[in-house]
Design an enzyme around this catalytic site. Structure first.
Site, PDB file in Angstrom:
ATOM      1  CE1 TYR A 190     -16.471 -53.460  -0.508  1.00 37.91           C
ATOM      2  CE2 TYR A 190     -16.622 -51.512  -0.492  1.00 37.91           C
ATOM      3  CZ  TYR A 190     -16.989 -52.943  -0.344  1.00 37.91           C
ATOM      4  OH  TYR A 190     -18.418 -52.724  -1.572  1.00 37.91           O
ATOM      5  CB  CYS A 191      -9.494 -54.126  -0.726  1.00 37.45           C
ATOM      6  SG  CYS A 191      -8.670 -53.122  -0.119  1.00 37.45           S
ATOM      7  CB  THR A 192      -9.131 -58.596   0.374  1.00 41.51           C
ATOM      8  OG1 THR A 192     -10.052 -58.851  -1.129  1.00 41.51           O
ATOM      9  CG2 THR A 192      -8.788 -60.240   0.496  1.00 41.51           C
TER      10      THR A 192
END
Length: 298
Positions: A190-192
């Protein structure tokens, strides 16, 4: 009444003439009075722009009119404000550049892209599908695809947070075997907004991670769906003047000030002019240097 907004967007697609895209986006952004950063490469585009709502709507219509970007996911959020000239205060200027990579993993030769996006990336999970996976499996691993600083003020509970200062550190860590113990488990990257995990999940898959997922739309889409009443805790770090955003009125504060140890979501640059480090620090300890310079002056 002016309505300041910020858009976060990306699209992976083969681009025959990145320079032409750069000129188009620069001229369009300037004509509409937008500020922000846009990176373009042969593999696509990645950017964040701030401005008045009507101007950003015009930009979005034009952007999606391009065949390569017609399905691009554009995420909208509130801006801090507009100055006297009607320009976003969240960005100092408009910057549109061509680079080897739209996300700097330092592995441009590994990324493969076609009209459908990244080839060989992890399976996409919507926020609801993520919850279904976690409920059906007891060995799901959240793998943070951001820089370690970002995770200090917000992350998924129990997530693995690699010790990274920049995105380029991921390739070295994966190649070192540091996370080989995860290769037999379901790993959710996951990331922004989702773009870093597009690349990271493909790098992990290529290195033998057998069950890799990516949170579709990133933390932003998850926060829109579940706010602070799901698996996420803390604030979301953002790369503009806002510093961070919260998903509700009951966001927990999980960051710890490097100076006094109080809970804070605030981040700041080291006051040493020669240092480019950023760390978690409260307003009262703003003059405290980063740990490296604190040790050097002790």
């Amino acid at each position: 009444m002016a309505t300041p907004k910020i858009v976060l967007f990306y699209a992976f697609a083969p681009l025959a003439d990145p320079e032409a895209i750069r000129l188009w986006q620069r001229d369009l952004g300037e004509a509409l009075g937008l500020r922000g950063r846009v990176i373009i490469s042969k593999d696509g585009v990645n950017g964040t722009l701030g401005g008045d709502l009507p101007a950003l709507k015009k930009w979005a219509r034009s952007f999606r009119a391009h065949p390569a970007f017609k399905t691009a996911d554009i995420k909208w959020s509130e801006g801090s404000g507009l100055d006297d000239d009607g320009l976003s205060v969240d960005f100092p200027k408009l910057s549109v550049k061509v680079r080897d990579e739209i996300v700097s993993f330092g592995a441009p030769g590994e990324l493969r892209v076609d009209e459908g996006g990244v080839i060989g990336g992890g399976a996409r999970l919507s926020p609801d599908e993520l919850h279904e996976l976690v409920q059906s499996r007891d060995d799901v691993v959240f793998f943070d695809g951001r820089n370690a600083l970002e995770a200090e003020i917000g992350r998924f509970r129990g997530a693995v947070v690699p010790d990274t200062e920049t995105t380029r550190d991921f390739v070295e860590l994966l190649d070192s075997g540091a996370y080989d113990d995860l290769k037999g488990k379901p790993v959710v990257t996951y990331c922004t907004g989702g773009i870093r995990c597009e690349v990271l999940s493909s790098l992990m898959t290529a290195r033998g991670f057998g069950e890799v997922y990516q949170l579709d739309g990133g933390i932003v889409r998850y926060g829109e769906r579940f706010g602070d009443d799901g698996l996420w805790e803390g604030s979301l770090y953002v790369f503009d003047k806002r510093g961070s955003v919260d998903f509700s009125d009951h966001t927990s504060v999980i960051g710890t000030c490097a100076g006094c140890g109080t809970q804070t979501k605030r981040t700041a640059n080291c006051p040493d002019a020669s240092c480019r480090s950023q760390f978690v620090v409260c307003q009262s300890c703003d003059a405290v240097p980063c740990s490296e310079h604190m040790t050097a002056t002790a």
